[in-house]
Design a protein around this motif. Structure first.
Motif, mmCIF file in Angstrom:
data_model
loop_
_atom_site.group_PDB
_atom_site.id
_atom_site.type_symbol
_atom_site.label_atom_id
_atom_site.label_comp_id
_atom_site.label_asym_id
_atom_site.label_seq_id
_atom_site.Cartn_x
_atom_site.Cartn_y
_atom_site.Cartn_z
ATOM 1 N N GLU A 1 -10.941 48.674 -20.350
ATOM 2 C CA GLU A 1 -10.645 47.342 -19.866
ATOM 3 C C GLU A 1 -11.953 46.570 -19.907
ATOM 4 O O GLU A 1 -12.976 47.065 -19.428
ATOM 5 C CB GLU A 1 -10.095 47.382 -18.443
ATOM 6 C CG GLU A 1 -9.700 46.013 -17.915
ATOM 7 C CD GLU A 1 -9.026 46.055 -16.564
ATOM 8 O OE1 GLU A 1 -8.887 47.161 -15.992
ATOM 9 O OE2 GLU A 1 -8.642 44.979 -16.069
ATOM 10 N N PHE B 1 -14.321 43.045 -19.228
ATOM 11 C CA PHE B 1 -14.486 41.950 -18.276
ATOM 12 C C PHE B 1 -15.700 41.106 -18.651
ATOM 13 O O PHE B 1 -16.649 41.597 -19.262
ATOM 14 C CB PHE B 1 -14.764 42.480 -16.857
ATOM 15 C CG PHE B 1 -13.770 43.458 -16.325
ATOM 16 C CD1 PHE B 1 -13.852 44.797 -16.656
ATOM 17 C CD2 PHE B 1 -12.762 43.052 -15.461
ATOM 18 C CE1 PHE B 1 -12.944 45.723 -16.151
ATOM 19 C CE2 PHE B 1 -11.855 43.965 -14.950
ATOM 20 C CZ PHE B 1 -11.951 45.292 -15.294
ATOM 21 N N ARG C 1 -10.857 38.685 -17.724
ATOM 22 C CA ARG C 1 -10.687 40.047 -18.224
ATOM 23 C C ARG C 1 -9.666 40.032 -19.352
ATOM 24 O O ARG C 1 -8.796 39.168 -19.378
ATOM 25 C CB ARG C 1 -10.238 40.984 -17.119
ATOM 26 C CG ARG C 1 -9.088 40.446 -16.291
ATOM 27 C CD ARG C 1 -8.795 41.369 -15.166
ATOM 28 N NE ARG C 1 -7.909 40.745 -14.201
ATOM 29 C CZ ARG C 1 -7.236 41.429 -13.278
ATOM 30 N NH1 ARG C 1 -7.368 42.740 -13.197
ATOM 31 N NH2 ARG C 1 -6.464 40.800 -12.429
ATOM 32 N N ILE D 1 -7.119 41.748 -20.197
ATOM 33 C CA ILE D 1 -5.685 41.989 -20.015
ATOM 34 C C ILE D 1 -4.954 40.721 -19.579
ATOM 35 O O ILE D 1 -3.754 40.601 -19.782
ATOM 36 C CB ILE D 1 -5.411 43.115 -19.007
ATOM 37 C CG1 ILE D 1 -5.991 42.775 -17.627
ATOM 38 C CG2 ILE D 1 -5.952 44.430 -19.516
ATOM 39 C CD1 ILE D 1 -5.489 43.691 -16.545
ATOM 40 N N SER E 1 -14.498 49.194 -18.044
ATOM 41 C CA SER E 1 -14.128 50.364 -17.259
ATOM 42 C C SER E 1 -12.927 51.006 -17.924
ATOM 43 O O SER E 1 -12.365 50.457 -18.870
ATOM 44 C CB SER E 1 -13.797 49.996 -15.807
ATOM 45 O OG SER E 1 -12.545 49.350 -15.729
ATOM 46 N N TYR F 1 -9.179 51.935 -18.509
ATOM 47 C CA TYR F 1 -8.049 51.033 -18.324
ATOM 48 C C TYR F 1 -7.182 51.437 -17.133
ATOM 49 O O TYR F 1 -6.756 50.611 -16.353
ATOM 50 C CB TYR F 1 -7.192 50.990 -19.595
ATOM 51 C CG TYR F 1 -6.074 49.974 -19.519
ATOM 52 C CD1 TYR F 1 -4.765 50.380 -19.291
ATOM 53 C CD2 TYR F 1 -6.341 48.616 -19.662
ATOM 54 C CE1 TYR F 1 -3.746 49.454 -19.209
ATOM 55 C CE2 TYR F 1 -5.321 47.686 -19.589
ATOM 56 C CZ TYR F 1 -4.031 48.105 -19.361
ATOM 57 O OH TYR F 1 -3.024 47.197 -19.273
ATOM 58 N N PHE F 2 -6.941 52.717 -16.998
ATOM 59 C CA PHE F 2 -6.048 53.163 -15.935
ATOM 60 C C PHE F 2 -6.841 53.650 -14.741
ATOM 61 O O PHE F 2 -7.714 54.483 -14.858
ATOM 62 C CB PHE F 2 -5.129 54.274 -16.443
ATOM 63 C CG PHE F 2 -4.122 53.783 -17.430
ATOM 64 C CD1 PHE F 2 -4.299 53.997 -18.786
ATOM 65 C CD2 PHE F 2 -2.987 53.101 -17.006
ATOM 66 C CE1 PHE F 2 -3.377 53.535 -19.701
ATOM 67 C CE2 PHE F 2 -2.056 52.634 -17.917
ATOM 68 C CZ PHE F 2 -2.254 52.850 -19.270
ATOM 69 N N GLY F 3 -6.518 53.138 -13.597
ATOM 70 C CA GLY F 3 -7.127 53.639 -12.370
ATOM 71 C C GLY F 3 -8.424 52.934 -12.035
ATOM 72 O O GLY F 3 -8.829 51.980 -12.677
ATOM 73 N N ASN F 4 -9.067 53.444 -11.026
ATOM 74 C CA ASN F 4 -10.301 52.841 -10.547
ATOM 75 C C ASN F 4 -11.491 53.662 -10.978
ATOM 76 O O ASN F 4 -11.574 54.841 -10.682
ATOM 77 C CB ASN F 4 -10.290 52.776 -9.017
ATOM 78 C CG ASN F 4 -9.234 51.824 -8.527
ATOM 79 O OD1 ASN F 4 -8.129 52.236 -8.243
ATOM 80 N ND2 ASN F 4 -9.580 50.573 -8.453
ATOM 81 N N GLU F 5 -12.366 53.051 -11.682
ATOM 82 C CA GLU F 5 -13.614 53.714 -12.043
ATOM 83 C C GLU F 5 -14.720 52.678 -12.065
ATOM 84 O O GLU F 5 -14.479 51.497 -11.975
ATOM 85 C CB GLU F 5 -13.502 54.390 -13.404
ATOM 86 C CG GLU F 5 -12.870 55.765 -13.330
ATOM 87 C CD GLU F 5 -13.059 56.557 -14.592
ATOM 88 O OE1 GLU F 5 -12.438 57.626 -14.711
ATOM 89 O OE2 GLU F 5 -13.819 56.116 -15.469
ATOM 90 N N LYS F 6 -15.912 53.187 -12.229
ATOM 91 C CA LYS F 6 -17.079 52.317 -12.233
ATOM 92 C C LYS F 6 -16.989 51.310 -13.363
ATOM 93 O O LYS F 6 -16.329 51.526 -14.383
ATOM 94 C CB LYS F 6 -18.329 53.161 -12.419
ATOM 95 C CG LYS F 6 -18.366 53.866 -13.772
ATOM 96 C CD LYS F 6 -19.563 54.770 -13.905
ATOM 97 C CE LYS F 6 -19.546 55.466 -15.251
ATOM 98 N NZ LYS F 6 -20.638 56.443 -15.383
ATOM 99 N N LEU F 7 -17.689 50.214 -13.167
ATOM 100 C CA LEU F 7 -17.939 49.266 -14.239
ATOM 101 C C LEU F 7 -19.259 49.623 -14.903
ATOM 102 O O LEU F 7 -20.246 49.908 -14.225
ATOM 103 C CB LEU F 7 -18.025 47.843 -13.677
ATOM 104 C CG LEU F 7 -16.714 47.203 -13.212
ATOM 105 C CD1 LEU F 7 -16.989 45.934 -12.421
ATOM 106 C CD2 LEU F 7 -15.823 46.901 -14.402
ATOM 107 N N PHE G 1 -22.011 47.890 -17.103
ATOM 108 C CA PHE G 1 -22.421 46.525 -17.419
ATOM 109 C C PHE G 1 -23.380 46.487 -18.596
ATOM 110 O O PHE G 1 -24.174 47.415 -18.813
ATOM 111 C CB PHE G 1 -23.135 45.899 -16.220
ATOM 112 C CG PHE G 1 -22.223 45.513 -15.086
ATOM 113 C CD1 PHE G 1 -21.945 46.415 -14.069
ATOM 114 C CD2 PHE G 1 -21.660 44.247 -15.034
ATOM 115 C CE1 PHE G 1 -21.113 46.064 -13.016
ATOM 116 C CE2 PHE G 1 -20.824 43.883 -13.979
ATOM 117 C CZ PHE G 1 -20.554 44.791 -12.977
#
Lengths: 116, 110
Positions: free
Chosen positions: B32, B34, B49, B51, B90, B92-98, B100
């Motif tokens: 994903e 941003f 972003r 999406i 990051s 696409y699915f779920g929460n993970e770190k960005l 940069f």
């Protein structure tokens, strides 16, 4: 509603001292992140919490760095025996959890740490 | 390993001219993408972003998987666009770190 808050906004400390940095995430956000922003290094990930557990600690630069989160809310980042290279702005962010393609992170204003 | 590259540290553009901030990435899987922006004395905030495929403040960004790019564009720059811009990715699915990029400081010349 209120955004992510961090305290203190500025911290000046002497080399070798311990410091604690605090983060209050947005209410209801179960995911919480710590990043570090320093000159020449950009934004670096430190640690990620889901609830009170930390599934990803891969960014912590040394064992002098630790973090905890209690009650699924407030988090504290602790740096022991600070070194001059720890000087940076420490950012906290929070987000909703478990949403595919929905990982928008909301950032706090940061804590500027200066180690003399 | 995942990586985000922003080749321009500094970019100056005249008011009214088009703006393009470059971002290239490497990631194995579905990322994903941003763009975050930090205005002077303000906190880091999400600009857009991939999406959502929307235009925010006149900015757009298209994900080009073939070129692994996510360049930020605006047809006519405004003075209030002056800021630090960070591209990030990051999983696409779920929460993970960005992860940069190093950021591009955009200055709009009146």
């Amino acid at each position: 509603g209120a955004g992510v808050s961090q305290s203190p906004s500025n911290k000046v400390t002497e080399k070798g001292k311990d410091v604690e940095l605090r983060c209050d995430p947005i209410s209801g956000h179960t995911a919480l992140y710590w990043y570090r922003q320093s000159l020449g290094q950009g934004l670096e990930f430190l640690i990620y919490f889901q609830g009170n557990s930390a599934p990803d600690k891969s960014g912590l630069p040394s064992d002098r760095f630790s973090a905890e989160r209690t009650g699924g809310s407030v988090s504290t980042l602790t740096i022991q025996r600070t070194q001059q290279e720890d000087s940076a702005v420490y950012l906290c962010a929070s987000s909703h959890s478990g949403r595919a393609g929905g990982n928008e992170q909301f950032f706090g204003p940061g804590t500027r740490l200066t180690v003399l | 390993a995942q990586r985000v590259t922003q080749p321009e540290k500094l970019l100056s553009v005249f008011k009214g001219a088009p703006v393009e901030l470059k971002c290239n990435y490497s990631y194995s899987g579905s990322p994903e993408l941003f763009w975050y922006v930090q205005y002077s004395r303000q906190r880091l905030q999400l600009l857009l972003r991939h999406i959502s495929r929307e235009s925010i403040k006149g900015f757009t960004a298209d994900l080009n998987k073939g070129e692994t790019s996510f360049h930020l564009k605006k047809p006519f720059a405004q003075e209030e666009d002056s800021a630090m811009y960070y591209c990030a990715l990051s999983r696409y699915f779920g929460n993970e770190k960005l992860t940069f990029g190093t950021g591009t400081r955009l200055t709009i010349i009146p």
